[in-house]
Design a protein around this motif. Structure first.
Motif, PDB file in Angstrom:
ATOM      1  N   LEU A  33       0.828  -1.372  -0.199  1.00  5.99           N
ATOM      2  CA  LEU A  33      -0.165   0.127   0.049  1.00  5.99           C
ATOM      3  C   LEU A  33       0.421   1.197   0.007  1.00  5.99           C
ATOM      4  CD1 LEU A  33      -3.223  -1.071   2.893  1.00  5.99           C
ATOM      5  CD2 LEU A  33      -2.859  -1.259  -0.018  1.00  5.99           C
ATOM      6  N   GLY A  34       2.038   1.517   0.562  1.00  3.23           N
ATOM      7  CA  GLY A  34       2.776   2.435   0.738  1.00  3.23           C
ATOM      8  C   GLY A  34       3.470   2.679  -0.530  1.00  3.23           C
ATOM      9  N   TRP A  35       3.928   1.637  -1.880  1.00  2.00           N
ATOM     10  CA  TRP A  35       4.229   1.560  -2.611  1.00  2.00           C
ATOM     11  C   TRP A  35       3.280   2.092  -4.010  1.00  2.00           C
ATOM     12  CZ3 TRP A  35       8.225  -2.442  -5.314  1.00  2.00           C
ATOM     13  CH2 TRP A  35       9.410  -1.717  -4.394  1.00  2.00           C
ATOM     14  N   ALA A  36       1.843   1.770  -3.440  1.00  2.00           N
ATOM     15  CA  ALA A  36       0.432   1.798  -4.672  1.00  2.00           C
ATOM     16  C   ALA A  36       0.231   3.848  -3.889  1.00  2.00           C
ATOM     17  CB  ALA A  36      -0.150   1.593  -3.929  1.00  2.00           C
ATOM     18  N   ALA A  37       0.411   4.467  -2.664  1.00  2.00           N
ATOM     19  CA  ALA A  37       0.423   5.558  -2.989  1.00  2.00           C
ATOM     20  C   ALA A  37       1.876   6.103  -3.175  1.00  2.00           C
ATOM     21  CB  ALA A  37       0.614   5.662  -0.890  1.00  2.00           C
ATOM     22  N   GLU A  38       2.576   6.627  -2.917  1.00  2.00           N
ATOM     23  CA  GLU A  38       3.845   6.688  -3.607  1.00  2.00           C
ATOM     24  C   GLU A  38       4.097   6.352  -5.194  1.00  2.00           C
ATOM     25  OE1 GLU A  38       7.664   5.036  -2.737  1.00  2.00           O
ATOM     26  OE2 GLU A  38       6.969   5.010  -0.352  1.00  2.00           O
ATOM     27  N   ALA A  39       3.244   5.543  -6.219  1.00  2.00           N
ATOM     28  CA  ALA A  39       3.333   5.774  -6.925  1.00  2.00           C
ATOM     29  C   ALA A  39       1.778   6.913  -7.376  1.00  2.00           C
ATOM     30  CB  ALA A  39       3.207   4.194  -7.700  1.00  2.00           C
ATOM     31  N   GLY A  40       1.185   6.801  -7.081  1.00  2.00           N
ATOM     32  CA  GLY A  40       0.295   8.173  -6.845  1.00  2.00           C
ATOM     33  C   GLY A  40      -1.524   7.283  -7.444  1.00  2.00           C
ATOM     34  N   LEU A  41      -1.417   6.082  -6.935  1.00  2.00           N
ATOM     35  CA  LEU A  41      -3.023   5.285  -7.508  1.00  2.00           C
ATOM     36  C   LEU A  41      -3.584   5.331  -7.224  1.00  2.00           C
ATOM     37  CD1 LEU A  41      -0.654   1.484  -7.963  1.00  2.00           C
ATOM     38  CD2 LEU A  41      -1.000   3.561  -9.641  1.00  2.00           C
ATOM     39  N   ARG A  42      -5.501   5.075  -7.471  1.00  2.95           N
ATOM     40  CA  ARG A  42      -6.358   5.965  -7.190  1.00  2.95           C
ATOM     41  C   ARG A  42      -7.018   5.027  -8.143  1.00  2.95           C
ATOM     42  NH1 ARG A  42      -4.048  10.565  -7.533  1.00  2.95           N
ATOM     43  NH2 ARG A  42      -4.004  11.856  -6.101  1.00  2.95           N
ATOM     44  N   PRO A  43      -7.413   3.292  -7.475  1.00  5.59           N
ATOM     45  CA  PRO A  43      -8.030   2.843  -8.088  1.00  5.59           C
ATOM     46  C   PRO A  43      -9.485   2.252  -8.249  1.00  5.59           C
ATOM     47  CG  PRO A  43      -6.829   1.679  -6.760  1.00  5.59           C
ATOM     48  CD  PRO A  43      -6.269   2.227  -6.388  1.00  5.59           C
ATOM     49  N   ARG A  44      -9.955   2.272  -9.547  1.00  2.23           N
ATOM     50  CA  ARG A  44     -11.626   2.291  -9.259  1.00  2.23           C
ATOM     51  C   ARG A  44     -11.966   0.584  -9.137  1.00  2.23           C
ATOM     52  NH1 ARG A  44     -12.582   3.804 -14.661  1.00  2.23           N
ATOM     53  NH2 ARG A  44     -10.588   2.602 -15.280  1.00  2.23           N
ATOM     54  N   THR A  45     -10.924  -0.262  -8.860  1.00  8.03           N
ATOM     55  CA  THR A  45     -11.152  -1.870  -8.618  1.00  8.03           C
ATOM     56  C   THR A  45      -9.435  -2.109  -8.378  1.00  8.03           C
ATOM     57  OG1 THR A  45     -10.917  -1.866 -10.907  1.00  8.03           O
ATOM     58  CG2 THR A  45     -13.442  -2.023 -10.289  1.00  8.03           C
TER      59      THR A  45
END
Length: 199
Positions: A33-45
């Motif tokens: 989740l930290g990496w996802a935040a750093e990558a700026g991800l905003r997934p809808r699914t």
């Protein structure tokens, strides 16, 4: 994801899984989740492969409250617990190699401490690519391979999942026509992989 012996084990320990392995899982969850935040991800699914008791999906739902949550795990007792935790998520008993989702339907696929139990890592990653939307991401955190002596001991005991180092994971994701974005061994000896589907 796992052979029948592993599924039976996970079904047996399902009621106490979080208490026994929660700390270890939290490290992997935080990394993904930290990496996802750093990558700026905003997934809808979001799809969690090897969702277990649903803790990672619960955290993903808190982070992205508008996201639709999907989870799959071969151990039905784990899925039962996840369903109680996440009544709004779509959860199913199943395996990575045959995901029950349409093509290009998921923005983010996650998997923590489950990848080593997939029956066929290459086939599972091809399925991940199939269900990912163009530009979608997959984040995997799995234990790094153990040293030689511990590896031999675990193999003799029949407890060694298939574990890959950074180079091994890079080769697997590239062979699945995924683009490696970031691969590292993080504290806690997890190999964390971020790859994307481009095109």
């Amino acid at each position: 994801m796992a052979d029948p012996g592993h599924v039976e084990t996970f079904n047996r320990i399902a009621p106490r899984y979080d208490a026994k392995f929660g700390k270890d899982c939290e490290t992997a969850h935080d990394a993904v989740l930290g990496w996802a935040a750093e990558a700026g991800l905003r997934p809808r699914t979001v799809l969690d492969i090897g969702c277990g008791t649903g803790k990672l999906l619960e955290e993903a739902g808190s982070r992205w409250p508008a996201a639709r949550l999907y989870g799959i795990d071969p151990a039905d007792r784990m899925v039962e617990i996840a369903r109680r935790r996440l009544p709004g998520a779509e959860l199913a008993v199943g395996r990575a190699e045959r995901l029950p989702l349409p093509d290009a339907s998921v923005d983010l696929v996650v998997s923590t401490t489950a990848f080593g139990h997939w029956s066929d890592a290459a086939a599972g990653l091809r399925e991940v690519r199939r269900v990912l939307s163009p530009g979608g991401s997959v984040m995997i955190a799995e234990h790094a391979p153990p040293g030689v002596l511990l590896g031999l001991l675990l193999k003799v005991m029949g407890r060694l999942p298939r574990l890959y180092d950074v180079d091994g994971m890079r080769a697997l994701v590239e062979n699945a026509a995924l683009t490696p974005e970031r691969l590292e061994t993080v504290p806690g000896t997890f190999v964390v992989t971020h790859a994307t589907r481009n095109g």
